[in-house]
Design an enzyme around this catalytic site. Structure first.
Site, PDB file in Angstrom:
ATOM      1  CB  CYS A 128      -0.912   0.008   1.219  1.00 19.16           C
ATOM      2  SG  CYS A 128      -2.022   1.433   1.240  1.00 19.16           S
ATOM      3  CG  ASP A 177      -6.492   7.148  -2.923  1.00 24.07           C
ATOM      4  OD1 ASP A 177      -5.577   7.505  -2.176  1.00 24.07           O
ATOM      5  OD2 ASP A 177      -7.196   6.147  -2.704  1.00 24.07           O
ATOM      6  CG  ASN A 178      -3.110   5.470  -4.615  1.00 24.27           C
ATOM      7  OD1 ASN A 178      -2.726   5.216  -3.480  1.00 24.27           O
ATOM      8  ND2 ASN A 178      -4.051   4.770  -5.219  1.00 24.27           N
TER       9      ASN A 178
END
Length: 876
Positions: free
Chosen positions: A152, A284-285
């Site tokens: 992750c 996100d990310n």
């Protein structure tokens, strides 16, 4: 039960779903492996079969899960990591039940009979659009198998959140796992679709419906078409069908890149000219510049839409697994060297080429040994089949997996050091930095991993930077609470040589106002509990009541995140998980303040009475905490007590199989934080109405604060409730020498029982059961009980009685490290000499160990040297 290879046997393969009339062998091919295997195989695994109580009221009520996993975002959605020690101890391959999970919302429910017709499309800028069923994917394309590490992007984020709360929840260092994935090469599918010349990206979309649409993201098309990158459409994990949390029945797996690019529950592949416009790809990310504040990021979407800040390849990272957090090393009993060990990974297919450790804060470094288990798959025979796929590794130069490293350090040097720091470097000379790069989302945190060392009464105590989620602990918390500057490059320590230079100034964190001054309504906790459903969910944070109704549609974690907290005091979870931006929104939802009576009950840990239930024959429940009352305390010695707990009624049994243990939970009387420890009762499982637990107290001294659990437990008055849950544990003694280990029966004729200090309790349970009179000859036992002094020996009266009654079946030896001159028994430690005399290897024997980690590690090393096999040793 997952596949467990046995020496000399070939591995079977379970069919994925139901595929009439196609024979499974046509779909899956030859699933045989070398015998003995030339490369690592999956660890023994026991797939969970029951839905946990915490999931029963969520959309994930169809998903069984392992209770060992640490929840990072409350009940729902499911985001978890394994305890770091458990993850590392499984070895190179991670079992699906301990593999980390990142879910944005509910897990799609897919029944086995639906899998053959599961369908996904390949569309967009392609000459030949495709609609492919799961059955067609397996029948028409070659399957391959190779090991892949997934990570992750938030791994180690808790460290960033201690410095300043990011917009992400608190991952510890176990947001990483490794497995054998089997599936179809992504490039093979895309080539059949024939992308057009102007196509540049592959967008992917899953079946998980979320507040902002279906989860989706993208990668570059030329990466997806490159066989060196190893991107696949996977349907198996360690030889088993994907579990629901890991994408059942089909997911994308992308080696070397952040886990957020490996879309689960795949439904669409869309070939495009530009990167994905999916909400989750954009917001996100990403690693925004460290100068961008949460406020700026929230108010200016241009930061998020700049593709330069998107994350693809992993960065180089590592962590120390041992010494574990709060591990203690007694210098009086320690071996000459200590093996420091952990994991490391690189990104983009780059191999970690060096791991370096320093005991002087980076002034000097020493090289660690690195084990590249991945290479053993490359060395396997060409065209080898594994789990129904070709082991497609022999030609590959790219590195898909983590590696394990270790280095032996003289204990004398650890004694003189204040910390251990490690850093890794990959073949592109990308090296872990000393200092943290803080950013709004807290992604890709990879500074040197530091474990502190303190010397207390002849014992070395180790502390990791943080603990995941809401778990307190770690040297970073201590530094911050003391006013230290965690960003000064010296881990908060004072710097400079003069008084002025040593002064550390820290900008105080501004408290965010979460209440509405116009609201002045007093609300009882009973009223809050009435609003525990979907229509009008109320929850409590810091004594204030909020209505989560408006959150239901827009909450990033979905409506269930609010519903799961409804009717509860959610202070700990809310404050740990939510960002500054979210906290600033709270005045809008503020509807009142808890009345004084409710506040008092919460502060005292008093809960509203539950609805009465039917009397239970068995007290313990594996899924829910149940309350037992402290009935008596019996003082055995200055630091040892037997606590007797009263169960629900006098005819109730505990329900704990012999050899297993239970979890005990209570709250620190000062901080109110939850404390959870495992114990094995002294009483027999057949005892009715009560249970007895032998507890060794770790008392406060001038230099040591004392054990949290034992200090809190000893301070509780008689009649006070304590939460218990269980049973847990993979070992169970069945009787007459038979036992079960992870569900597999084994018949044992001789037990070698080795324990230290309070480790006697689980050992005693097994010994007592083994010594019972049974038809025919029962098992024999040897017990080696290590302690400091004669007064430290626990359960001595019972042990001596067993030895006197069963001289032909029970051999007992006490070993004292600090014996008095009058002691005539064994002196020293349970080492090579003692084990050589009492624990010679036998084919029909099993070793059970329970004691401090250093003792366990040292004893195991000697036993292996003597010829014992790992499968014949089990630690409690």
């Amino acid at each position: 039960m997952a596949i467990q290879p046995v020496e000399g046997e070939k591995l079977p393969v379970k069919p994925v779903g139901v595929f009439p009339p196609t024979p499974p062998e046509t779909i899956f091919g030859d699933a045989s492996t070398p015998s003995p295997p030339e490369y690592p195989l999956p660890p023994p695994s026991k797939a969970p079969t029951e839905v946990l109580a915490i999931d029963e009221k969520t959309p994930d009520a169809h998903v069984p899960r392992d209770p060992r996993l640490i929840r990072l975002t409350g009940a729902h959605p499911f985001n978890v990591e394994a305890p770091l020690s458990d993850l590392y101890n499984e070895g190179f391959l991670t079992s699906p039940e301990l593999f980390y999970v990142r879910n944005h919302g509910a897990v799609p429910e897919v029944k086995d009979e639906e899998i053959p017709d599961w369908e996904f499309t390949v569309e967009g800028l392609v000459e030949n659009p495709l609609k492919i069923t799961f059955r067609e994917l397996l029948e028409e394309y070659e399957n391959v198998t190779y090991p892949i590490t997934l990570v992750c992007a938030g791994n180690r984020r808790k460290e960033q959140n201690v410095v300043r709360k990011s917009n992400g929840f608190s991952w510890g260092p176990a947001g990483v796992s490794n497995a054998l994935f089997t599936g179809v090469v992504l490039g093979d599918v895309l080539r059949r679709a024939k992308p057009l010349r102007k196509a540049k990206y592959v967008c992917m979309e899953g079946a998980d419906k979320l507040p902002n649409g279906y989860y989706g993201t993208s990668v570059k098309l030329n990466w997806a078409m490159d066989p060196n990158k190893g991107m696949m459409l996977a349907h198996k994990m360690n030889g088993e069908m994907l579990t629901p949390d890991h994408g059942k029945p089909l997911r994308v797996v992308i080696p070397g890149q952040i886990g957020g690019r490996s879309v689960k529950w795949l439904k669409k592949l869309i070939i495009t000219e530009a990167p994905s416009d999916n909400w989750y790809h954009i917001y996100d990310n990403r690693v925004l510049p460290t100068s961008v504040t949460p406020e700026e990021a929230a108010n200016d979407p241009r930061w998020w839409k700049d593709e330069r800040y998107a994350i693809y390849d992993l960065n180089t990272n590592s962590a120390i697994a041992y010494p574990a957090h709060e591990e203690r090393l007694d210098l009086a009993t320690a071996p000459e060297t200590y093996s420091v060990k952990g994991y490391a990974y690189g990104g983009g297919g780059r191999r970690v080429t060096r791991m370096e450790l320093s005991l002087d804060k980076g002034k000097t470094w020493r090289l660690a040994n690195i084990d590249y288990a991945e290479d053993r798959y490359r060395e396997a025979a060409v065209d080898q089949k594994l789990f129904g796929g070709r082991l497609d590794m022999d030609w590959r130069e790219t590195c898909f997996c983590w590696c394990f490293w270790n280095i032996d350090i003289p204990v004398s040097e650890l004694k003189e050091a204040s910390d251990i720091v490690v850093r890794g470097m990959d073949e592109g000379l990308h090296i872990q930095p000393r200092d943290m790069y803080w950013s709004v989302l807290g992604m890709m945190n990879n500074p040197w991993f530091r474990v502190t060392i303190s010397l207390e009464n002849g014992v070395l105590r180790f502390e990791h930077p943080t603990q995941p989620a809401l778990m307190p602990g770690g040297w970073m918390e201590k530094v911050k609470n003391a006013g230290g500057n965690l960003t000064n490059g010296f881990w908060g320590e004072k710097i400079g040589t003069n008084e002025e230079a040593e002064v550390v100034t820290v900008e105080p964190v501004k408290e965010i106002k979460m209440t509405n001054d116009k609201v002045n309504k007093a609300i009882s906790m009973q009223e809050v509990k009435k609003h525990d459903g979907e229509e009008s969910p109320w929850f409590v944070v810091n004594g204030e009541v909020y209505d989560g109704t408006e959150f239901l549609q827009g909450h990033p974690g979905g409506a269930q995140s609010i519903i799961s907290a409804a009717g509860m005091d959610s202070t700990e979870e809310f404050m740990a998980i939510h960002s500054e931006t979210a906290k600033k929104m709270m005045p809008k939802y503020h509807i009142g303040t808890l009345d004084e009576a409710s506040k008092r009950k919460l502060s005292e840990g008093v809960e509203e009475p539950e609805e009465p239930e039917e009397p239970r024959e068995v007290f313990l429940d594996a899924k829910t905490w149940r309350k037992a009352l402290i009935d008596t305390k019996q003082t055995i010695s200055a630091d040892t007590r037997i606590f007797t707990f009263k169960l629900d009624h006098e005819n109730q049994t505990l329900g704990l199989p012999t050899g297993q243990h239970l979890m005990m939970r209570l709250r620190d009387p000062v901080t109110r934080e939850a404390i959870i420890r495992s114990y094995t009762p002294l009483s027999e499982s057949s005892q009715k109405g009560t249970l007895d637990v032998l507890v060794k107290l770790y008392l406060k001294t001038e230099t040591m604060p004392g054990g949290k659990m034992t200090t809190a437990l000893d301070s509780l008055p008689l009649g006070h409730p304590v939460d218990l849950r269980g049973p847990i544990g993979k070992f169970e003694y069945l009787g007459a020498g038979a036992c079960s280990i992870s569900g597999v029966r084994r018949d044992v004729k001789h037990f070698v029982l080795i324990c230290g200090g309070s480790g006697i309790t689980p050992i005693f349970q097994v010994l007592r059961a083994a010594m019972k009179d049974v038809p025919g000859p029962g098992p024999t036992c040897t017990l080696l009980d290590g302690n400091r002094t004669e007064g430290d020996i626990l359960c001595r009266e019972q042990l001596d009685a067993f030895a006197a009654k069963h001289p032909d079946r029970f051999n007992l030896a006490y070993v004292l490290s600090n014996a008095s001159p009058e002691w005539t028994g064994l002196k020293g430690f349970i080492g090579k000499e003692v084990l050589g005399n009492y624990a010679k290897p036998r084919d029909d024997a099993l070793v059970l160990l329970c004691g401090p980690e250093p003792m366990d590690r040292a004893v195991r090393a000697v036993l292996v040297e003597m010829g014992w096999k790992e499968k014949d040793m089990l630690s409690f």
